[in-house]
Design a protein around this motif. Structure first.
Motif, PDB file in Angstrom:
ATOM      1  N   LEU A   1      -3.301  -7.632   8.573  1.00  0.00           N
ATOM      2  CA  LEU A   1      -4.458  -7.200   7.790  1.00  0.00           C
ATOM      3  C   LEU A   1      -4.107  -6.280   6.625  1.00  0.00           C
ATOM      4  O   LEU A   1      -4.990  -5.690   6.009  1.00  0.00           O
ATOM      5  CB  LEU A   1      -5.495  -6.513   8.690  1.00  0.00           C
ATOM      6  CG  LEU A   1      -6.168  -7.360   9.777  1.00  0.00           C
ATOM      7  CD1 LEU A   1      -7.025  -6.449  10.660  1.00  0.00           C
ATOM      8  CD2 LEU A   1      -7.035  -8.431   9.158  1.00  0.00           C
ATOM      9  N   GLY A   2      -2.820  -6.112   6.326  1.00  0.00           N
ATOM     10  CA  GLY A   2      -2.424  -5.238   5.219  1.00  0.00           C
ATOM     11  C   GLY A   2      -2.942  -5.743   3.884  1.00  0.00           C
ATOM     12  O   GLY A   2      -3.168  -6.938   3.693  1.00  0.00           O
ATOM     13  N   VAL A   3      -3.112  -4.829   2.940  1.00  0.00           N
ATOM     14  CA  VAL A   3      -3.714  -5.166   1.652  1.00  0.00           C
ATOM     15  C   VAL A   3      -2.841  -6.121   0.834  1.00  0.00           C
ATOM     16  O   VAL A   3      -3.320  -6.744  -0.120  1.00  0.00           O
ATOM     17  CB  VAL A   3      -4.034  -3.868   0.874  1.00  0.00           C
ATOM     18  CG1 VAL A   3      -2.770  -3.221   0.337  1.00  0.00           C
ATOM     19  CG2 VAL A   3      -5.041  -4.133  -0.237  1.00  0.00           C
ATOM     20  N   GLU A   4      -1.563  -6.248   1.209  1.00  0.00           N
ATOM     21  CA  GLU A   4      -0.689  -7.162   0.451  1.00  0.00           C
ATOM     22  C   GLU A   4      -1.102  -8.616   0.601  1.00  0.00           C
ATOM     23  O   GLU A   4      -0.668  -9.470  -0.170  1.00  0.00           O
ATOM     24  CB  GLU A   4       0.775  -6.975   0.871  1.00  0.00           C
ATOM     25  CG  GLU A   4       1.168  -7.635   2.191  1.00  0.00           C
ATOM     26  CD  GLU A   4       0.896  -6.751   3.398  1.00  0.00           C
ATOM     27  OE1 GLU A   4       0.003  -5.870   3.319  1.00  0.00           O
ATOM     28  OE2 GLU A   4       1.575  -6.938   4.419  1.00  0.00           O
ATOM     29  N   HIS A   5      -1.935  -8.906   1.606  1.00  0.00           N
ATOM     30  CA  HIS A   5      -2.351 -10.296   1.824  1.00  0.00           C
ATOM     31  C   HIS A   5      -3.570 -10.687   0.988  1.00  0.00           C
ATOM     32  O   HIS A   5      -3.944 -11.855   0.977  1.00  0.00           O
ATOM     33  CB  HIS A   5      -2.696 -10.517   3.306  1.00  0.00           C
ATOM     34  CG  HIS A   5      -1.559 -10.244   4.235  1.00  0.00           C
ATOM     35  ND1 HIS A   5      -0.361 -10.918   4.152  1.00  0.00           N
ATOM     36  CD2 HIS A   5      -1.400  -9.351   5.249  1.00  0.00           C
ATOM     37  CE1 HIS A   5       0.478 -10.467   5.074  1.00  0.00           C
ATOM     38  NE2 HIS A   5      -0.127  -9.511   5.752  1.00  0.00           N
ATOM     39  N   VAL A   6      -4.212  -9.731   0.347  1.00  0.00           N
ATOM     40  CA  VAL A   6      -5.499 -10.018  -0.297  1.00  0.00           C
ATOM     41  C   VAL A   6      -5.340 -10.858  -1.566  1.00  0.00           C
ATOM     42  O   VAL A   6      -6.026 -11.854  -1.758  1.00  0.00           O
ATOM     43  CB  VAL A   6      -6.254  -8.710  -0.607  1.00  0.00           C
ATOM     44  CG1 VAL A   6      -7.518  -9.020  -1.393  1.00  0.00           C
ATOM     45  CG2 VAL A   6      -6.568  -7.962   0.679  1.00  0.00           C
TER      46      VAL A   6
ATOM     47  N   GLY B   1      -0.595  -1.852   3.761  1.00  0.00           N
ATOM     48  CA  GLY B   1      -1.454  -0.794   3.238  1.00  0.00           C
ATOM     49  C   GLY B   1      -2.918  -0.958   3.617  1.00  0.00           C
ATOM     50  O   GLY B   1      -3.378  -2.058   3.953  1.00  0.00           O
ATOM     51  N   THR B   2      -3.651   0.135   3.515  1.00  0.00           N
ATOM     52  CA  THR B   2      -5.072   0.138   3.863  1.00  0.00           C
ATOM     53  C   THR B   2      -5.958  -0.162   2.661  1.00  0.00           C
ATOM     54  O   THR B   2      -7.159  -0.367   2.812  1.00  0.00           O
ATOM     55  CB  THR B   2      -5.504   1.507   4.395  1.00  0.00           C
ATOM     56  OG1 THR B   2      -5.388   2.475   3.343  1.00  0.00           O
ATOM     57  CG2 THR B   2      -4.658   1.925   5.579  1.00  0.00           C
ATOM     58  N   GLY B   3      -5.390  -0.125   1.482  1.00  0.00           N
ATOM     59  CA  GLY B   3      -6.159  -0.355   0.272  1.00  0.00           C
ATOM     60  C   GLY B   3      -5.252  -0.164  -0.911  1.00  0.00           C
ATOM     61  O   GLY B   3      -4.031  -0.135  -0.765  1.00  0.00           O
TER      62      GLY B   3
ATOM     63  N   LEU C   1      -1.798   6.393  -1.907  1.00  0.00           N
ATOM     64  CA  LEU C   1      -1.880   5.359  -2.936  1.00  0.00           C
ATOM     65  C   LEU C   1      -3.004   4.355  -2.696  1.00  0.00           C
ATOM     66  O   LEU C   1      -3.588   3.826  -3.638  1.00  0.00           O
ATOM     67  CB  LEU C   1      -0.533   4.636  -3.038  1.00  0.00           C
ATOM     68  CG  LEU C   1      -0.382   3.656  -4.191  1.00  0.00           C
ATOM     69  CD1 LEU C   1      -0.613   4.332  -5.522  1.00  0.00           C
ATOM     70  CD2 LEU C   1       1.002   3.031  -4.185  1.00  0.00           C
ATOM     71  N   GLY C   2      -3.298   4.105  -1.441  1.00  0.00           N
ATOM     72  CA  GLY C   2      -4.343   3.135  -1.167  1.00  0.00           C
ATOM     73  C   GLY C   2      -5.741   3.674  -1.352  1.00  0.00           C
ATOM     74  O   GLY C   2      -6.696   2.909  -1.431  1.00  0.00           O
ATOM     75  N   GLN C   3      -5.882   5.001  -1.465  1.00  0.00           N
ATOM     76  CA  GLN C   3      -7.207   5.588  -1.342  1.00  0.00           C
ATOM     77  C   GLN C   3      -7.457   6.703  -2.350  1.00  0.00           C
ATOM     78  O   GLN C   3      -7.992   7.758  -1.989  1.00  0.00           O
ATOM     79  CB  GLN C   3      -7.382   6.101   0.106  1.00  0.00           C
ATOM     80  CG  GLN C   3      -7.193   5.032   1.185  1.00  0.00           C
ATOM     81  CD  GLN C   3      -8.304   3.991   1.258  1.00  0.00           C
ATOM     82  OE1 GLN C   3      -9.406   4.230   0.773  1.00  0.00           O
ATOM     83  NE2 GLN C   3      -8.010   2.842   1.829  1.00  0.00           N
ATOM     84  N   VAL C   4      -7.055   6.495  -3.587  1.00  0.00           N
ATOM     85  CA  VAL C   4      -7.370   7.473  -4.637  1.00  0.00           C
ATOM     86  C   VAL C   4      -7.878   6.754  -5.880  1.00  0.00           C
ATOM     87  O   VAL C   4      -7.556   5.600  -6.121  1.00  0.00           O
ATOM     88  CB  VAL C   4      -6.140   8.335  -5.022  1.00  0.00           C
ATOM     89  CG1 VAL C   4      -5.672   9.183  -3.843  1.00  0.00           C
ATOM     90  CG2 VAL C   4      -5.009   7.484  -5.558  1.00  0.00           C
ATOM     91  N   GLY C   5      -8.671   7.460  -6.673  1.00  0.00           N
ATOM     92  CA  GLY C   5      -9.191   6.897  -7.920  1.00  0.00           C
ATOM     93  C   GLY C   5     -10.170   5.771  -7.643  1.00  0.00           C
ATOM     94  O   GLY C   5     -10.777   5.701  -6.573  1.00  0.00           O
ATOM     95  N   ALA C   6     -10.346   4.893  -8.651  1.00  0.00           N
ATOM     96  CA  ALA C   6     -11.079   3.658  -8.367  1.00  0.00           C
ATOM     97  C   ALA C   6     -10.242   2.927  -7.343  1.00  0.00           C
ATOM     98  O   ALA C   6      -9.062   2.699  -7.556  1.00  0.00           O
ATOM     99  CB  ALA C   6     -11.234   2.838  -9.643  1.00  0.00           C
ATOM    100  N   GLN C   7     -10.834   2.599  -6.199  1.00  0.00           N
ATOM    101  CA  GLN C   7     -10.003   2.114  -5.092  1.00  0.00           C
ATOM    102  C   GLN C   7     -10.612   0.918  -4.408  1.00  0.00           C
ATOM    103  O   GLN C   7     -11.830   0.786  -4.285  1.00  0.00           O
ATOM    104  CB  GLN C   7      -9.733   3.233  -4.097  1.00  0.00           C
ATOM    105  CG  GLN C   7     -10.957   3.755  -3.404  1.00  0.00           C
ATOM    106  CD  GLN C   7     -10.768   5.165  -2.815  1.00  0.00           C
ATOM    107  OE1 GLN C   7     -10.676   5.320  -1.632  1.00  0.00           O
ATOM    108  NE2 GLN C   7     -10.718   6.156  -3.670  1.00  0.00           N
ATOM    109  N   PHE C   8      -9.719   0.071  -3.952  1.00  0.00           N
ATOM    110  CA  PHE C   8     -10.066  -1.160  -3.251  1.00  0.00           C
ATOM    111  C   PHE C   8      -9.721  -0.989  -1.788  1.00  0.00           C
ATOM    112  O   PHE C   8      -8.597  -0.632  -1.454  1.00  0.00           O
ATOM    113  CB  PHE C   8      -9.262  -2.311  -3.861  1.00  0.00           C
ATOM    114  CG  PHE C   8      -9.441  -3.629  -3.148  1.00  0.00           C
ATOM    115  CD1 PHE C   8     -10.462  -4.488  -3.516  1.00  0.00           C
ATOM    116  CD2 PHE C   8      -8.587  -4.000  -2.127  1.00  0.00           C
ATOM    117  CE1 PHE C   8     -10.628  -5.706  -2.867  1.00  0.00           C
ATOM    118  CE2 PHE C   8      -8.747  -5.219  -1.470  1.00  0.00           C
ATOM    119  CZ  PHE C   8      -9.768  -6.072  -1.839  1.00  0.00           C
ATOM    120  N   ASP C   9     -10.689  -1.230  -0.908  1.00  0.00           N
ATOM    121  CA  ASP C   9     -10.436  -1.065   0.529  1.00  0.00           C
ATOM    122  C   ASP C   9     -10.058  -2.367   1.202  1.00  0.00           C
ATOM    123  O   ASP C   9     -10.800  -3.362   1.120  1.00  0.00           O
ATOM    124  CB  ASP C   9     -11.696  -0.528   1.227  1.00  0.00           C
ATOM    125  CG  ASP C   9     -11.878   0.963   1.016  1.00  0.00           C
ATOM    126  OD1 ASP C   9     -10.949   1.620   0.515  1.00  0.00           O
ATOM    127  OD2 ASP C   9     -12.969   1.468   1.355  1.00  0.00           O
ATOM    128  N   GLY C  10      -8.930  -2.330   1.915  1.00  0.00           N
ATOM    129  CA  GLY C  10      -8.544  -3.443   2.780  1.00  0.00           C
ATOM    130  C   GLY C  10      -9.075  -3.223   4.182  1.00  0.00           C
ATOM    131  O   GLY C  10      -9.745  -2.221   4.470  1.00  0.00           O
TER     132      GLY C  10
END
Lengths: 315, 315, 315, 315
Positions: A148-153, A304-306, A111-120
């Motif tokens: 550092l999980g993506v939930e903090h962004v 998550g990583t992204g 889920l973190g790394q498919v399609g248009a994706q945002f990297d954490g």
């Protein structure tokens, strides 16, 4: 004389570029603590402040929205080892006197790394060390990262600048392994009469995205993209994120065959700058929309990583 | 005398309420074609126009962003039969001379219907008939719907109005089965000195969201929410979407025990109005932010019934 | 005097126990090549020969079949991080003139390691080194192992011997952390007037399996099981596999708190002996069926670490 | 005279066969209760008795085991909408003083219906009615069936008879849409000097299995298989199960284009006879092993429609 001089200058530039290709990751001591502080987990996300939002939304004059996301489906292009599998489920079947039926879908995906994706920042490491020298071994669990999980962004809204390198070169799409240099970025900005400001979203148009739905094999095999030199120059401009219309952001393969996607490390690990990948940029480039409000809402995947995302540009 | 009178009024109210509770779904002939045309697939999404965006972004004056999404994790509240399972994968292990490591996650989830979630029009039916009388049998495949899928919606930016029913009633959280009436909505708006305009996002604050991370059992067992009467009144105001801080939007259980979540049908099937569920509204309500730009970017899940989202309110 | 004597005896016992508990894994040089040869991937599976099958099937005299498997369901006991999630899918809906409907299920599970389960040799390592000193780094891919995968094992049919330690101790179930010694195994066999032969399936009855469907928390918290001494004695008997009615086979926690399930390493990594876990043994024990044909058909999961199975004992 | 007579007989048989192709499913009244009783859930599984086991194991004379299963992997042939996705997980990383590492795999698959597979009675319906006229609506849940689930079947051990139709026809593999008739089966048995007995596993060799690993496209596009007439004749022989080396068992497409895999209904719904599909039969056929003990251990998937299996033939 001028011709000779120009050749000389080009020769020097070429040598410099070749040198730039042999990149060595900074040591932990060289890169930590990050400029945002030793305990920082947000990196360039720290640019996200009310004034940044206002700077972006002030650019919204027509209300036109450009969709930069991709349709998520089983046959979209994937990096190796990823997939998007989905099954529709019919659940309630004409329940109650109101005959209510319900449908949903079960999905199996990176889920973190498919399609248009945002990297954490948990996505990439140098020697098992993440952004700000957090050690993978200290924060990785079977089901996500404790730091550092993506939930903090959080959602990001900032000024977006499209840097159209394909247009600079007068082509719809850069060549299969075209290596974008810092000079390319600078000239493209000059051509567009724009400059980057700290906290901006720098969005690079290579044209490669036109292969997304038309030639998956070629889309994945190689791609034009940033050199380490271009990435380091961009990082110095202090953007909130770097986005582009290919998967790896960096040119693939890297000119130095010993390097494995160093641009990912430069952005995420060394500088704490988020990446946005596989963007759909053809509309922006086609209409020469070079400045806009960039809005992206990463899913809050715990640890998550992204996140796959559906970002927009609004002007 | 007063007591008698009060009993009389209560009696009347009860009768009216009982009447409102017995809801019968309109027939296909009564509800189709939709007001947006026989071939329409966008419903209230048709409100999404440049001027709608401008109307929303004009409300952005301080640049303050409120996160309305939820952290996605295995132990968040789910409707029965849904889940969010995740495993972290380490992939590249110190590859190249640059020692690059890479992490990602594999996720198994009802992606359209978990967390803060956006409902598309394939989510609900009346007698196997979707919005605009599209028949499930004609458009359902094993892997999504060939019409009305959530990938067609696009990002939504519109004026959001928080209707704080809990504040109207002077409580932090409405009772476990409190049935919100049209009158409640009208009085809450009056108290806030606001009115709904066509194309708005109507966001109902019940306070129930404070149970999200504190009492999952109670969060899921029942919930305060809209009556069919309130939902029909809202639909008449012609909003782009209706959002709230519980899962079903409608009061659960419905006062009429024979009805199965009729509010979902009224919004999605009868009127083509999107729903936003499980929102985090405490910050908005706490700071009395009643008017804002609501931004939501549903994932473009091909043929999907909805999307987990991380929406924001910006003022 | 008695007190002093008792203290002395306890002291001795403690020393003996402490000795047995402190297990150090053999070095690669000490354990490789395995006794089956340097290139061997089958370990004790090499015992599977026609004569082994005949030795087993000759024990079949009544045709009575005992099911040793477990029902696979979401709420069975799992080791941490594992699950069994299933959704029923209706696919064909009254297709053709023959009105054919079809159902199937989508499942998300750690397929090699749930329920009654068979362990292959890629499941466990000592210092990243597998059975016969194959290095994880050399054979691991994102989607399985290129050597030692469970698909190479094949169906196993051999003489099974139930070693009923619970019966030896006169209890229906051994205590929560009862540590089975080599002497216990020897005495249990003596009591049953049976001896182990090379290639046998040694099945240990602890009684712990009666908690499987009745007390998942206790089933998983600790368990009676083999000491390292008992496991090493068993390994010397040269069995094809070791099975039991708990998850870890070894006593949990191990008497030496510094050891992490050493019995798994002794069997799988050091000696190349397969494990069968979470077996349902109550019927065999209840009817005192101590000798039988043991049949197990591991799924041929390519590159897999093991397989959930539904083994049987036949007499 | 004899020639004419033979032609006449063949002509009649042909007409009968053509007639047999237009198959109409029996009504509920015609097929229920099943011959095993109105409350029966086991169907031909009722043949599984101690004497059946002994009849099978008495055939084991050499101890030779034939693996009939298939390696489970992402690129094996699948019926549409099915898959087998797997990710290896490293979990413990050199835990304890004994440096224990652990590996497992997460799998996403239609577990009941991939690879060599065993069909239970919830897999197929006629007009939403299962074996013994159990109604899908009464027993289906989101996560399995409350009756007739594959967990009730248990391991099966019975006499297996290979009916080698390919050998009868003198070919390694029957033609792409070859329709096996009852006469073919009878003649093949006659050629092999064997007859079927009630409770047998009737295993049909078409040769199609040689495409499994060599030509997935052709394997799935069509296949030689049973006509409805052959299936009905087989059902009259009262077998415990019918197995074969293709996916659908029936010839595909069925000679009557209006029929959707009627052989599945004849076996599972009308007669309560299990199916075994995608078997690897080349070894048995190559060595002319026509009679053997057939052993299959379906996973006890709660409420499942079937199970991937790794069956064996032993002689």
């Amino acid at each position: 004389m001028r011709v000779v001089g120009a050749a000389f200058v080009i020769g020097l530039a070429y040598a410099a570029s070749a040198q730039a290709q042999s990149w060595t990751p900074p040591t932990d001591a060289q890169r930590c603590p990050s400029k945002w502080g030793a305990a920082d987990q947000r990196g360039a996300g720290n640019h996200m402040k009310p004034e940044t939002v206002l700077r972006a939304t002030r650019l919204i004059r027509t209300g036109e929205v450009f969709e930069l996301g991709r349709v998520l489906k089983a046959d979209m292009p994937f990096s190796v080892g990823r997939r998007f599998e989905m099954e529709t489920k019919r659940t309630n079947m004409n329940a109650g006197s109101n005959r209510r039926g319900s449908n949903e879908e079960i999905v199996f995906t990176e889920l973190g790394q498919v399609g248009a994706q945002f990297d954490g920042f948990t996505h990439q490491t140098i020697d098992d060390s993440l952004y700000n020298c957090v050690k993978v071994g200290d924060v990785a669990t079977r089901t996500g990262f404790t730091k550092l999980g993506v939930e903090h962004v959080g959602s990001l809204i900032t000024r977006g600048v499209l840097i159209d390198v394909a247009a600079l070169k007068g082509v719809p799409m850069l060549g299969d392994t075209y290596a974008i240099t810092a000079a390319d970025l600078q000239q493209a900005l000059q051509r567009q009469k724009l400059s980057l400001q700290p906290g901006d979203a720098a969005i690079i148009h290579t044209g490669w995205g036109r292969l997304w739905d038309t030639d998956t094999t070629r889309y994945l095999k190689t791609n034009p993209g940033l050199t380490t030199g271009a990435a380091e120059w961009l990082a110095k401009q202090d953007p909130m994120l770097i986005g582009t219309d290919n998967g790896p952001v960096g040119v693939t393969p890297d000119p130095d065959p010993n390097l494995s996607n160093p641009v990912h490390q430069i952005a995420l690990v060394v500088n704490g700058i988020h990446l946005l990948e596989n963007l759909k940029l053809d509309d922006l480039a086609g209409k020469q929309v070079y400045e806009f409000a960039l809005i992206v809402q990463p899913l809050k995947i715990q640890g998550g990583t992204g996140s796959t995302v559906a970002p927009t540009a609004v002007r």
